[in-house]
Motif scaffolding. Structure first.
Motif, PDB file in Angstrom:
ATOM      1  N   THR A 196       0.825  -1.196   0.000  1.00 11.36           N
ATOM      2  CA  THR A 196       0.000   0.000   0.000  1.00 11.36           C
ATOM      3  C   THR A 196       0.866   1.255   0.000  1.00 11.36           C
ATOM      4  OG1 THR A 196      -1.802  -1.146   1.145  1.00 11.36           O
ATOM      5  CG2 THR A 196      -1.806   1.258   1.241  1.00 11.36           C
ATOM      6  N   GLN A 197       1.918   1.252   0.799  1.00  7.05           N
ATOM      7  CA  GLN A 197       2.805   2.406   0.851  1.00  7.05           C
ATOM      8  C   GLN A 197       3.537   2.609  -0.475  1.00  7.05           C
ATOM      9  OE1 GLN A 197       5.050   1.308   4.368  1.00  7.05           O
ATOM     10  NE2 GLN A 197       3.836   2.673   5.664  1.00  7.05           N
ATOM     11  N   LEU A 198       3.966   1.524  -1.091  1.00  7.58           N
ATOM     12  CA  LEU A 198       4.620   1.627  -2.392  1.00  7.58           C
ATOM     13  C   LEU A 198       3.661   2.172  -3.444  1.00  7.58           C
ATOM     14  CD1 LEU A 198       6.572  -1.747  -2.366  1.00  7.58           C
ATOM     15  CD2 LEU A 198       7.617   0.524  -2.473  1.00  7.58           C
ATOM     16  N   LEU A 199       2.421   1.709  -3.409  1.00  8.25           N
ATOM     17  CA  LEU A 199       1.418   2.182  -4.356  1.00  8.25           C
ATOM     18  C   LEU A 199       1.176   3.673  -4.189  1.00  8.25           C
ATOM     19  CD1 LEU A 199      -0.771   1.755  -6.502  1.00  8.25           C
ATOM     20  CD2 LEU A 199      -2.346   1.136  -4.647  1.00  8.25           C
ATOM     21  N   MET A 200       1.063   4.122  -2.955  1.00  6.33           N
ATOM     22  CA  MET A 200       0.828   5.545  -2.724  1.00  6.33           C
ATOM     23  C   MET A 200       1.980   6.390  -3.266  1.00  6.33           C
ATOM     24  SD  MET A 200      -1.104   5.698   1.000  1.00  6.33           S
ATOM     25  CE  MET A 200       0.243   4.977   1.938  1.00  6.33           C
ATOM     26  N   GLY A 201       3.178   5.883  -3.158  1.00  9.60           N
ATOM     27  CA  GLY A 201       4.328   6.616  -3.657  1.00  9.60           C
ATOM     28  C   GLY A 201       4.421   6.620  -5.173  1.00  9.60           C
ATOM     29  N   ALA A 202       3.888   5.596  -5.824  1.00 13.44           N
ATOM     30  CA  ALA A 202       4.021   5.468  -7.279  1.00 13.44           C
ATOM     31  C   ALA A 202       2.859   6.086  -8.046  1.00 13.44           C
ATOM     32  CB  ALA A 202       4.139   3.993  -7.656  1.00 13.44           C
ATOM     33  N   ALA A 203       1.735   6.341  -7.371  1.00 17.01           N
ATOM     34  CA  ALA A 203       0.554   6.878  -8.039  1.00 17.01           C
ATOM     35  C   ALA A 203       0.696   8.393  -8.249  1.00 17.01           C
ATOM     36  CB  ALA A 203      -0.692   6.567  -7.212  1.00 17.01           C
ATOM     37  N   ASP A 204      -0.272   8.966  -8.955  1.00 15.93           N
ATOM     38  CA  ASP A 204      -0.293  10.406  -9.203  1.00 15.93           C
ATOM     39  C   ASP A 204      -1.203  11.138  -8.223  1.00 15.93           C
ATOM     40  OD1 ASP A 204       1.364  10.227 -11.585  1.00 15.93           O
ATOM     41  OD2 ASP A 204      -0.377   9.279 -12.510  1.00 15.93           O
ATOM     42  N   LEU A 205      -2.139  10.420  -7.632  1.00 13.29           N
ATOM     43  CA  LEU A 205      -3.069  10.993  -6.666  1.00 13.29           C
ATOM     44  C   LEU A 205      -3.490   9.880  -5.720  1.00 13.29           C
ATOM     45  CD1 LEU A 205      -4.920  13.422  -5.780  1.00 13.29           C
ATOM     46  CD2 LEU A 205      -6.676  12.425  -7.281  1.00 13.29           C
ATOM     47  N   VAL A 206      -3.584  10.210  -4.424  1.00 12.14           N
ATOM     48  CA  VAL A 206      -4.027   9.241  -3.426  1.00 12.14           C
ATOM     49  C   VAL A 206      -5.332   9.733  -2.809  1.00 12.14           C
ATOM     50  CG1 VAL A 206      -3.505   8.052  -1.266  1.00 12.14           C
ATOM     51  CG2 VAL A 206      -1.666   8.540  -2.892  1.00 12.14           C
ATOM     52  N   ILE A 207      -6.305   8.848  -2.751  1.00 10.02           N
ATOM     53  CA  ILE A 207      -7.543   9.079  -2.010  1.00 10.02           C
ATOM     54  C   ILE A 207      -7.545   8.074  -0.867  1.00 10.02           C
ATOM     55  CG2 ILE A 207     -10.050   9.178  -2.105  1.00 10.02           C
ATOM     56  CD1 ILE A 207      -8.694  11.139  -4.020  1.00 10.02           C
ATOM     57  N   VAL A 208      -7.585   8.553   0.358  1.00 15.70           N
ATOM     58  CA  VAL A 208      -7.506   7.623   1.490  1.00 15.70           C
ATOM     59  C   VAL A 208      -8.660   7.883   2.443  1.00 15.70           C
ATOM     60  CG1 VAL A 208      -5.825   9.133   2.637  1.00 15.70           C
ATOM     61  CG2 VAL A 208      -6.059   6.773   3.401  1.00 15.70           C
ATOM     62  N   THR A 209      -9.456   6.830   2.645  1.00 19.16           N
ATOM     63  CA  THR A 209     -10.590   6.859   3.557  1.00 19.16           C
ATOM     64  C   THR A 209     -10.384   5.761   4.587  1.00 19.16           C
ATOM     65  OG1 THR A 209     -11.960   7.461   1.659  1.00 19.16           O
ATOM     66  CG2 THR A 209     -13.112   6.886   3.692  1.00 19.16           C
ATOM     67  N   GLY A 210     -10.445   6.116   5.864  1.00 16.75           N
ATOM     68  CA  GLY A 210     -10.249   5.088   6.883  1.00 16.75           C
ATOM     69  C   GLY A 210      -9.403   5.591   8.027  1.00 16.75           C
ATOM     70  N   ARG A 216      -2.022   9.421   7.540  1.00 17.83           N
ATOM     71  CA  ARG A 216      -0.680   9.957   7.786  1.00 17.83           C
ATOM     72  C   ARG A 216       0.331   9.371   6.803  1.00 17.83           C
ATOM     73  NH1 ARG A 216      -2.450   9.579  13.215  1.00 17.83           N
ATOM     74  NH2 ARG A 216      -1.574   7.480  13.389  1.00 17.83           N
ATOM     75  N   ALA A 217       0.224   8.062   6.556  1.00 20.98           N
ATOM     76  CA  ALA A 217       1.145   7.424   5.613  1.00 20.98           C
ATOM     77  C   ALA A 217       0.983   8.015   4.216  1.00 20.98           C
ATOM     78  CB  ALA A 217       0.907   5.919   5.591  1.00 20.98           C
ATOM     79  N   ALA A 218      -0.259   8.295   3.839  1.00 16.08           N
ATOM     80  CA  ALA A 218      -0.512   8.859   2.511  1.00 16.08           C
ATOM     81  C   ALA A 218       0.072  10.257   2.383  1.00 16.08           C
ATOM     82  CB  ALA A 218      -2.017   8.887   2.237  1.00 16.08           C
ATOM     83  N   THR A 219      -0.120  11.079   3.414  1.00 20.00           N
ATOM     84  CA  THR A 219       0.390  12.443   3.336  1.00 20.00           C
ATOM     85  C   THR A 219       1.916  12.480   3.350  1.00 20.00           C
ATOM     86  OG1 THR A 219       0.190  12.685   5.745  1.00 20.00           O
ATOM     87  CG2 THR A 219      -1.673  13.417   4.400  1.00 20.00           C
ATOM     88  N   GLN A 220       2.534  11.409   3.858  1.00 16.95           N
ATOM     89  CA  GLN A 220       3.995  11.341   3.885  1.00 16.95           C
ATOM     90  C   GLN A 220       4.577  10.645   2.660  1.00 16.95           C
ATOM     91  OE1 GLN A 220       4.737   9.365   7.626  1.00 16.95           O
ATOM     92  NE2 GLN A 220       3.891  11.051   8.832  1.00 16.95           N
ATOM     93  N   SER A 221       3.697  10.206   1.738  1.00 15.84           N
ATOM     94  CA  SER A 221       4.156   9.447   0.571  1.00 15.84           C
ATOM     95  C   SER A 221       4.804  10.331  -0.491  1.00 15.84           C
ATOM     96  CB  SER A 221       2.976   8.697  -0.051  1.00 15.84           C
ATOM     97  OG  SER A 221       2.063   9.611  -0.648  1.00 15.84           O
ATOM     98  N   GLY A 222       4.587  11.622  -0.405  1.00 13.30           N
ATOM     99  CA  GLY A 222       5.089  12.533  -1.433  1.00 13.30           C
ATOM    100  C   GLY A 222       4.131  12.707  -2.593  1.00 13.30           C
ATOM    101  N   THR A 223       3.007  12.003  -2.569  1.00 13.55           N
ATOM    102  CA  THR A 223       2.002  12.094  -3.623  1.00 13.55           C
ATOM    103  C   THR A 223       0.850  12.966  -3.145  1.00 13.55           C
ATOM    104  OG1 THR A 223       2.566   9.867  -4.392  1.00 13.55           O
ATOM    105  CG2 THR A 223       0.440  10.736  -5.086  1.00 13.55           C
ATOM    106  N   PRO A 224       0.308  13.836  -4.003  1.00 10.78           N
ATOM    107  CA  PRO A 224      -0.856  14.628  -3.593  1.00 10.78           C
ATOM    108  C   PRO A 224      -1.967  13.734  -3.053  1.00 10.78           C
ATOM    109  CG  PRO A 224      -0.025  15.406  -5.694  1.00 10.78           C
ATOM    110  CD  PRO A 224       0.740  14.155  -5.378  1.00 10.78           C
ATOM    111  N   THR A 225      -2.553  14.141  -1.926  1.00  6.12           N
ATOM    112  CA  THR A 225      -3.460  13.262  -1.194  1.00  6.12           C
ATOM    113  C   THR A 225      -4.715  13.990  -0.746  1.00  6.12           C
ATOM    114  OG1 THR A 225      -1.651  11.879  -0.361  1.00  6.12           O
ATOM    115  CG2 THR A 225      -3.698  11.842   0.886  1.00  6.12           C
TER     116      THR A 225
END
Length: 483
Positions: A196-210, A216-225
């Motif tokens: 999941t963390q690798l995916l968030m870093g490789a994508a262009d946009l992250v949507i995270v619900t939960g 926190r992991a998504a916002t630290q991935s470097g990908t717009p979230t």
């Protein structure tokens, strides 16, 4: 379009790419190719794809099978309510999207020389929760594809089987339109945090619900979230409230899908003069006011270690909780939901927080202003930025709540868990992802919707100069200053 550059792949000790990284990068590569294939689709073509995606859930046979599997898979909620949620949330989303432009020129302002163009973001990573393993997933998929994106879902481990089954139902619908299946993918089970963390870093946009850990992991991935805050909805009962109607709406909201929604009321704040009549009205709707001893028993079951909410106790019926807590009173055995009376807020008062269970905390307040003070205290502890409910007929109170409380939504005279995420009788967009603004450590305070899934390009042409006079900008101030 030009997708973002993927994050460097983690390396194994021998310098080779790790197996999880290879898996994720293969998924992303296929998603980018599928997205490239639909990048030139017309609005009409995209809208047909959206209809196909929606039908995979709206089809009654599919919906019931998915709802049944979701309850079996996660142990949360109940089948009938999930059938209703899957249907209403998907139908409402399709209504919101109907006729909306997301391809090419979508608007502008000729007077200002502006033309607006929608462009895809690329590959969307959708991190989804166990509480809504079908409704949230299809909502994210449809919004992403409506804007010509590919999407890869990272479901919660408990929701993985439901997500996989949903994709199995989606693929034949995509085949009808000869749309590449790789447009919609998921991390394979068992879903690992590293993937999941690798995916968030490789994508262009992250949507995270939960969970906030995922946010926190998504916002630290470097990908717009786009991430969500914590729920802990309070409802204020005004002096002018229709108590019977308010109690019915709160009870229906609190018990829907065993209170798995972050929008379900967790507390109700009642004027002292109407406190007992309101409790009576809630009892008429199937609530049971617990004794001090019963409250203590339930607290030990929900927070067995004194701190963290027990994940294996949430999302179950009142009967399940009664049995687990040893609440032998006949009324408890047949209750729709429980009511606990409380005076404090914070760590020493766990019932002041989110419970994800059919348990409602009742507080007294001298008046509306003291009720607002209680909301501030509750949200300073948990739930800032989400929403507040208000039952009453005074529009000034709703305006005061909106102007002064740390909330992104004021839900007036509605069943909160149905209304906050959009409903057919209000104007909020249908969603299962609720932004909580800076109060909730989010950078958006909207209901997540399709506008969050595209990049907007603006063409600007020259217009007649519009230079303000100094008097227009400074006149009032300078006259007051006396200069």
């Amino acid at each position: 379009m030009s997708p973002a550059t993927p994050s460097p792949a983690p390396l194994a000790p021998d310098g080779e790419e790790t197996a999880p990284a290879r898996l994720v990068h293969a998924l992303v590569a296929r998603a980018r190719e599928a997205q490239r294939q639909i990048d030139g689709y017309s609005q009409e073509q995209i809208d047909l794809v959206v209809s196909a995606l929606g039908w995979a859930v709206i089809n009654p046979a599919n919906n019931r099978a998915l709802a049944t599997l979701a309850v079996e898979d996660t142990g949360l909620g109940n089948v009938e309510d999930k059938v209703s949620k899957n249907h209403r949330k998907t139908l409402g989303l399709l209504r919101d999207l109907h006729g909306k432009k997301t391809v090419g020129v979508i608007g502008g302002d000729p007077r200002r020389g502006i033309v607006d163009i929608a462009r895809p973001v690329g590959v969307v990573a959708a991190v989804t929760p166990s509480t809504n393993p079908v409704a949230t997933v299809i909502n994210n998929i449809i919004n992403a594809v409506k804007c010509r994106n590919a999407v890869i879902v990272a479901p919660s481990p408990k929701g993985a089987a439901s997500c996989a089954r949903l994709l199995e139902l989606i693929y034949p619908e995509l085949d009808v339109l000869r749309v590449p299946r790789d447009l919609v993918q998921m991390l394979p089970a068992p879903v690992r945090r590293e993937q999941t963390q690798l995916l968030m870093g490789a994508a262009d946009l992250v949507i995270v619900t939960g969970s906030q850990a995922n946010v926190r992991a998504a916002t630290q991935s470097g990908t717009p979230t786009f991430g969500v805050g914590v729920g802990n909805v309070a409802a204020i009962i005004s002096e002018s409230a229709d108590l019977t109607a308010a109690a019915r709406k709160i009870a229906d909201s609190k018990t829907f899908d065993n209170a798995t929604s972050c929008s379900a009321e967790n507390s109700v704040i009642i004027p002292s003069g109407r406190y007992r009549p309101m409790l009576d009205a809630l009892v008429e709707q199937g609530g049971v006011v617990l004794t001090a001893e019963e409250k203590a028993r339930l607290q030990r079951v929900l927070w067995p270690d004194g701190g963290k909410l027990a994940r294996d106790r949430v999302g179950h019926s009142a009967q399940f909780l009664a049995e687990a807590a040893g609440l032998s009173r006949a009324a408890c055995q047949s209750a729709r939901f429980f009511i606990v009376e409380e005076e404090g807020v914070g760590e020493r008062f766990p019932f002041s927080g989110e419970k994800l269970s059919p348990v409602l905390t009742a507080y007294r307040a001298d008046d509306f202003h003291q009720a607002c003070d209680r909301v501030r205290a509750l949200y300073a502890w948990q739930g800032a930025g989400h929403s507040v409910g208000l039952h009453g007929t005074d529009p000034a109170e709703a305006l005061t709540a909106g102007l002064t409380l740390p909330v992104s939504r004021v839900i007036v005279n509605q069943a909160h868990s149905f209304a906050a995420g959009g409903n057919f009788d209000n104007g909020l967009p249908f969603t299962l992802t609720l932004g909580c603004g800076t109060w909730g450590k989010n950078h958006f305070s909207d209901n997540l919707n399709y506008r969050h899934f595209y990049n907007k390009v603006r063409i600007s042409r020259p217009i007649e100069e519009d230079i303000p006079s100094l008097d227009m900008l400074f006149g009032d101030y300078l006259r007051r200053k006396g200069s």
